[in-house]
Design a protein around this motif. Structure first.
Motif, PDB file in Angstrom:
ATOM      1  N   SER A 122       0.846  -1.183   0.000  1.00  0.00           N
ATOM      2  CA  SER A 122       0.000   0.000   0.000  1.00  0.00           C
ATOM      3  C   SER A 122       0.891   1.246   0.000  1.00  0.00           C
ATOM      4  O   SER A 122       1.742   1.392  -0.876  1.00  0.00           O
ATOM      5  CB  SER A 122      -0.962  -0.043   1.187  1.00  0.00           C
ATOM      6  OG  SER A 122      -1.872   1.048   1.148  1.00  0.00           O
ATOM      7  N   ASP A 123       0.771   2.126   0.992  1.00  0.00           N
ATOM      8  CA  ASP A 123       1.593   3.333   1.022  1.00  0.00           C
ATOM      9  C   ASP A 123       2.675   3.266   2.097  1.00  0.00           C
ATOM     10  O   ASP A 123       3.141   4.287   2.582  1.00  0.00           O
ATOM     11  CB  ASP A 123       0.725   4.581   1.217  1.00  0.00           C
ATOM     12  CG  ASP A 123      -0.342   4.403   2.279  1.00  0.00           C
ATOM     13  OD1 ASP A 123      -0.297   3.389   3.003  1.00  0.00           O
ATOM     14  OD2 ASP A 123      -1.215   5.282   2.398  1.00  0.00           O
ATOM     15  N   THR A 124       3.091   2.050   2.464  1.00  0.00           N
ATOM     16  CA  THR A 124       4.198   1.848   3.404  1.00  0.00           C
ATOM     17  C   THR A 124       5.312   1.081   2.700  1.00  0.00           C
ATOM     18  O   THR A 124       5.065   0.048   2.082  1.00  0.00           O
ATOM     19  CB  THR A 124       3.729   1.034   4.629  1.00  0.00           C
ATOM     20  OG1 THR A 124       2.723   1.768   5.333  1.00  0.00           O
ATOM     21  CG2 THR A 124       4.899   0.746   5.568  1.00  0.00           C
ATOM     22  N   THR A 125       6.537   1.597   2.789  1.00  0.00           N
ATOM     23  CA  THR A 125       7.712   0.890   2.245  1.00  0.00           C
ATOM     24  C   THR A 125       8.618   0.488   3.400  1.00  0.00           C
ATOM     25  O   THR A 125       8.991   1.330   4.228  1.00  0.00           O
ATOM     26  CB  THR A 125       8.485   1.770   1.268  1.00  0.00           C
ATOM     27  OG1 THR A 125       7.636   2.097   0.158  1.00  0.00           O
ATOM     28  CG2 THR A 125       9.716   1.037   0.750  1.00  0.00           C
ATOM     29  N   PHE A 126       8.957  -0.789   3.481  1.00  0.00           N
ATOM     30  CA  PHE A 126       9.849  -1.314   4.509  1.00  0.00           C
ATOM     31  C   PHE A 126      11.261  -1.422   3.955  1.00  0.00           C
ATOM     32  O   PHE A 126      11.484  -2.015   2.897  1.00  0.00           O
ATOM     33  CB  PHE A 126       9.377  -2.695   4.976  1.00  0.00           C
ATOM     34  CG  PHE A 126       8.091  -2.682   5.751  1.00  0.00           C
ATOM     35  CD1 PHE A 126       8.088  -2.449   7.121  1.00  0.00           C
ATOM     36  CD2 PHE A 126       6.871  -2.904   5.108  1.00  0.00           C
ATOM     37  CE1 PHE A 126       6.905  -2.435   7.836  1.00  0.00           C
ATOM     38  CE2 PHE A 126       5.683  -2.904   5.823  1.00  0.00           C
ATOM     39  CZ  PHE A 126       5.701  -2.663   7.189  1.00  0.00           C
ATOM     40  N   HIS A 127      12.225  -0.847   4.686  1.00  0.00           N
ATOM     41  CA  HIS A 127      13.640  -0.954   4.367  1.00  0.00           C
ATOM     42  C   HIS A 127      14.322  -1.712   5.505  1.00  0.00           C
ATOM     43  O   HIS A 127      14.055  -1.430   6.690  1.00  0.00           O
ATOM     44  CB  HIS A 127      14.278   0.427   4.230  1.00  0.00           C
ATOM     45  CG  HIS A 127      13.617   1.313   3.224  1.00  0.00           C
ATOM     46  ND1 HIS A 127      13.789   1.154   1.863  1.00  0.00           N
ATOM     47  CD2 HIS A 127      12.774   2.377   3.376  1.00  0.00           C
ATOM     48  CE1 HIS A 127      13.097   2.072   1.215  1.00  0.00           C
ATOM     49  NE2 HIS A 127      12.471   2.830   2.112  1.00  0.00           N
ATOM     50  N   PHE A 128      15.216  -2.623   5.178  1.00  0.00           N
ATOM     51  CA  PHE A 128      15.878  -3.455   6.183  1.00  0.00           C
ATOM     52  C   PHE A 128      17.340  -3.025   6.243  1.00  0.00           C
ATOM     53  O   PHE A 128      18.086  -3.186   5.270  1.00  0.00           O
ATOM     54  CB  PHE A 128      15.711  -4.926   5.823  1.00  0.00           C
ATOM     55  CG  PHE A 128      14.263  -5.328   5.775  1.00  0.00           C
ATOM     56  CD1 PHE A 128      13.633  -5.834   6.895  1.00  0.00           C
ATOM     57  CD2 PHE A 128      13.519  -5.138   4.614  1.00  0.00           C
ATOM     58  CE1 PHE A 128      12.282  -6.165   6.859  1.00  0.00           C
ATOM     59  CE2 PHE A 128      12.170  -5.467   4.575  1.00  0.00           C
ATOM     60  CZ  PHE A 128      11.552  -5.974   5.700  1.00  0.00           C
ATOM     61  N   VAL A 129      17.738  -2.465   7.388  1.00  0.00           N
ATOM     62  CA  VAL A 129      19.028  -1.787   7.474  1.00  0.00           C
ATOM     63  C   VAL A 129      19.845  -2.333   8.640  1.00  0.00           C
ATOM     64  O   VAL A 129      19.323  -2.638   9.712  1.00  0.00           O
ATOM     65  CB  VAL A 129      18.835  -0.268   7.622  1.00  0.00           C
ATOM     66  CG1 VAL A 129      18.234   0.313   6.348  1.00  0.00           C
ATOM     67  CG2 VAL A 129      17.946   0.084   8.815  1.00  0.00           C
ATOM     68  N   ASP A 130      21.138  -2.437   8.403  1.00  0.00           N
ATOM     69  CA  ASP A 130      22.083  -2.879   9.426  1.00  0.00           C
ATOM     70  C   ASP A 130      22.969  -1.684   9.762  1.00  0.00           C
ATOM     71  O   ASP A 130      23.760  -1.239   8.933  1.00  0.00           O
ATOM     72  CB  ASP A 130      22.928  -4.042   8.893  1.00  0.00           C
ATOM     73  CG  ASP A 130      23.899  -4.584   9.934  1.00  0.00           C
ATOM     74  OD1 ASP A 130      23.809  -4.163  11.112  1.00  0.00           O
ATOM     75  OD2 ASP A 130      24.753  -5.412   9.570  1.00  0.00           O
ATOM     76  N   GLY A 131      22.800  -1.144  10.956  1.00  0.00           N
ATOM     77  CA  GLY A 131      23.588   0.017  11.331  1.00  0.00           C
ATOM     78  C   GLY A 131      23.353   0.372  12.778  1.00  0.00           C
ATOM     79  O   GLY A 131      22.448  -0.155  13.432  1.00  0.00           O
ATOM     80  N   ASP A 132      24.176   1.273  13.297  1.00  0.00           N
ATOM     81  CA  ASP A 132      23.992   1.738  14.671  1.00  0.00           C
ATOM     82  C   ASP A 132      22.841   2.732  14.694  1.00  0.00           C
ATOM     83  O   ASP A 132      22.391   3.226  13.648  1.00  0.00           O
ATOM     84  CB  ASP A 132      25.280   2.394  15.171  1.00  0.00           C
ATOM     85  CG  ASP A 132      25.665   3.587  14.327  1.00  0.00           C
ATOM     86  OD1 ASP A 132      25.152   4.694  14.581  1.00  0.00           O
ATOM     87  OD2 ASP A 132      26.461   3.407  13.375  1.00  0.00           O
ATOM     88  N   PRO A 133      22.306   3.059  15.895  1.00  0.00           N
ATOM     89  CA  PRO A 133      21.146   3.950  15.967  1.00  0.00           C
ATOM     90  C   PRO A 133      21.344   5.281  15.248  1.00  0.00           C
ATOM     91  O   PRO A 133      20.426   5.750  14.554  1.00  0.00           O
ATOM     92  CB  PRO A 133      20.950   4.137  17.474  1.00  0.00           C
ATOM     93  CG  PRO A 133      21.412   2.842  18.067  1.00  0.00           C
ATOM     94  CD  PRO A 133      22.594   2.460  17.226  1.00  0.00           C
ATOM     95  N   ALA A 134      22.512   5.895  15.375  1.00  0.00           N
ATOM     96  CA  ALA A 134      22.717   7.205  14.754  1.00  0.00           C
ATOM     97  C   ALA A 134      22.635   7.134  13.232  1.00  0.00           C
ATOM     98  O   ALA A 134      22.034   7.996  12.584  1.00  0.00           O
ATOM     99  CB  ALA A 134      24.060   7.787  15.196  1.00  0.00           C
ATOM    100  N   SER A 135      23.227   6.106  12.627  1.00  0.00           N
ATOM    101  CA  SER A 135      23.213   6.006  11.166  1.00  0.00           C
ATOM    102  C   SER A 135      21.821   5.669  10.649  1.00  0.00           C
ATOM    103  O   SER A 135      21.401   6.166   9.597  1.00  0.00           O
ATOM    104  CB  SER A 135      24.238   4.972  10.689  1.00  0.00           C
ATOM    105  OG  SER A 135      23.903   3.668  11.140  1.00  0.00           O
ATOM    106  N   VAL A 136      21.091   4.818  11.365  1.00  0.00           N
ATOM    107  CA  VAL A 136      19.719   4.492  10.957  1.00  0.00           C
ATOM    108  C   VAL A 136      18.834   5.731  11.081  1.00  0.00           C
ATOM    109  O   VAL A 136      17.997   6.012  10.210  1.00  0.00           O
ATOM    110  CB  VAL A 136      19.172   3.326  11.791  1.00  0.00           C
ATOM    111  CG1 VAL A 136      17.693   3.087  11.484  1.00  0.00           C
ATOM    112  CG2 VAL A 136      19.977   2.055  11.511  1.00  0.00           C
ATOM    113  N   LEU A 137      19.012   6.499  12.150  1.00  0.00           N
ATOM    114  CA  LEU A 137      18.238   7.722  12.312  1.00  0.00           C
ATOM    115  C   LEU A 137      18.530   8.703  11.177  1.00  0.00           C
ATOM    116  O   LEU A 137      17.621   9.376  10.676  1.00  0.00           O
ATOM    117  CB  LEU A 137      18.545   8.361  13.665  1.00  0.00           C
ATOM    118  CG  LEU A 137      17.837   9.690  13.959  1.00  0.00           C
ATOM    119  CD1 LEU A 137      16.319   9.552  13.858  1.00  0.00           C
ATOM    120  CD2 LEU A 137      18.227  10.203  15.347  1.00  0.00           C
ATOM    121  N   ALA A 138      19.783   8.800  10.752  1.00  0.00           N
ATOM    122  CA  ALA A 138      20.119   9.698   9.648  1.00  0.00           C
ATOM    123  C   ALA A 138      19.373   9.302   8.372  1.00  0.00           C
ATOM    124  O   ALA A 138      18.856  10.156   7.635  1.00  0.00           O
ATOM    125  CB  ALA A 138      21.625   9.691   9.415  1.00  0.00           C
TER     126      ALA A 138
END
Length: 215
Positions: A122-138
């Motif tokens: 629908s209108d949600t896209t899921f991305h699967f990321v490997d990183g520390d909290p700061a990099s994921v937040l960026a």
């Protein structure tokens, strides 16, 4: 105006537990946790998004339920909130707990050590990321295009971002249910007073709303 990282409507028991252990497909919140009891305050409101019949309460609880999507441009969640699988992805057909219409309606960044291709429902896209909290937040802030980012949980993920001192505001609902064991957000909300202002607002429904904002 700065983009905020916000925890919203995150519900814990009276002894600070937000989820049980031994999560399975049949028990998304883990052993010993009945989400219907824990989240009864939200399900009773007029603005509960999964309400199928008219009615529901207005007032304080409904305000927080209605506010859930306001100015949110992306969400971050831990892998355990997405689903019960552990280790490398064995089934790419699994698309999360929410079916074909996930409630997020934004980009969602799922933190995992085992990446997989992004997909859209629908209108949600899921991305699967490997990183520390700061990099994921960026990454989430860039995707949010100037709007705020919601930190959706679960408990371990919220604690990671708190430990990294990245959370700007937090709304935690304390339910009168006592669980005894499980994944604990805190022993006491006073643990966070060194970094956050805190206001505690009781609701007629029996829950207590804890509102934190950075000092």
């Amino acid at each position: 105006m700065a983009q905020l990282l916000r925890v919203q409507n995150f519900t814990v028991s009276s002894d600070g537990i937000g989820a049980g252990e031994h999560q399975t497909f049949e028990n998304p919140f883990g052993h010993g946790v009945d989400p219907a009891k824990l989240f009864a305050w939200a399900g009773a409101t007029a603005s509960w998004p999964m309400r199928t019949e008219p009615g529901g309460s207005r007032g304080l609880d409904d305000y927080f339920t209605r506010d859930y999507a306001r100015n949110i441009g992306a969400e971050i969640m831990g892998r355990n909130k997405f689903g019960p699988q552990r280790g490398p992805w064995s089934d790419h057909e699994w698309r999360g707990w929410w079916g074909d219409e996930p409630p997020f309606r934004t980009p969602v960044f799922v933190m995992t050590h085992h990446e997989r291709p992004s997909f859209t429902l629908s209108d949600t896209t899921f991305h699967f990321v490997d990183g520390d909290p700061a990099s994921v937040l960026a990454q989430a802030r860039e995707a949010a295009q100037g709007r705020d980012v919601r930190l959706g949980g679960g408990v371990t993920t919220v604690r990671q971002f708190l430990d990294a001192d990245l959370v700007d505001t937090m709304h935690v609902v304390v339910s009168p249910v006592k669980l005894g064991s499980g994944l604990r957000l805190w022993e006491s909300p006073d643990e966070l007073r060194d970094r956050f202002h805190l206001e505690v607002v009781p609701s007629p429904s029996g829950v207590t709303h804890h509102l934190f904002w950075r000092k």
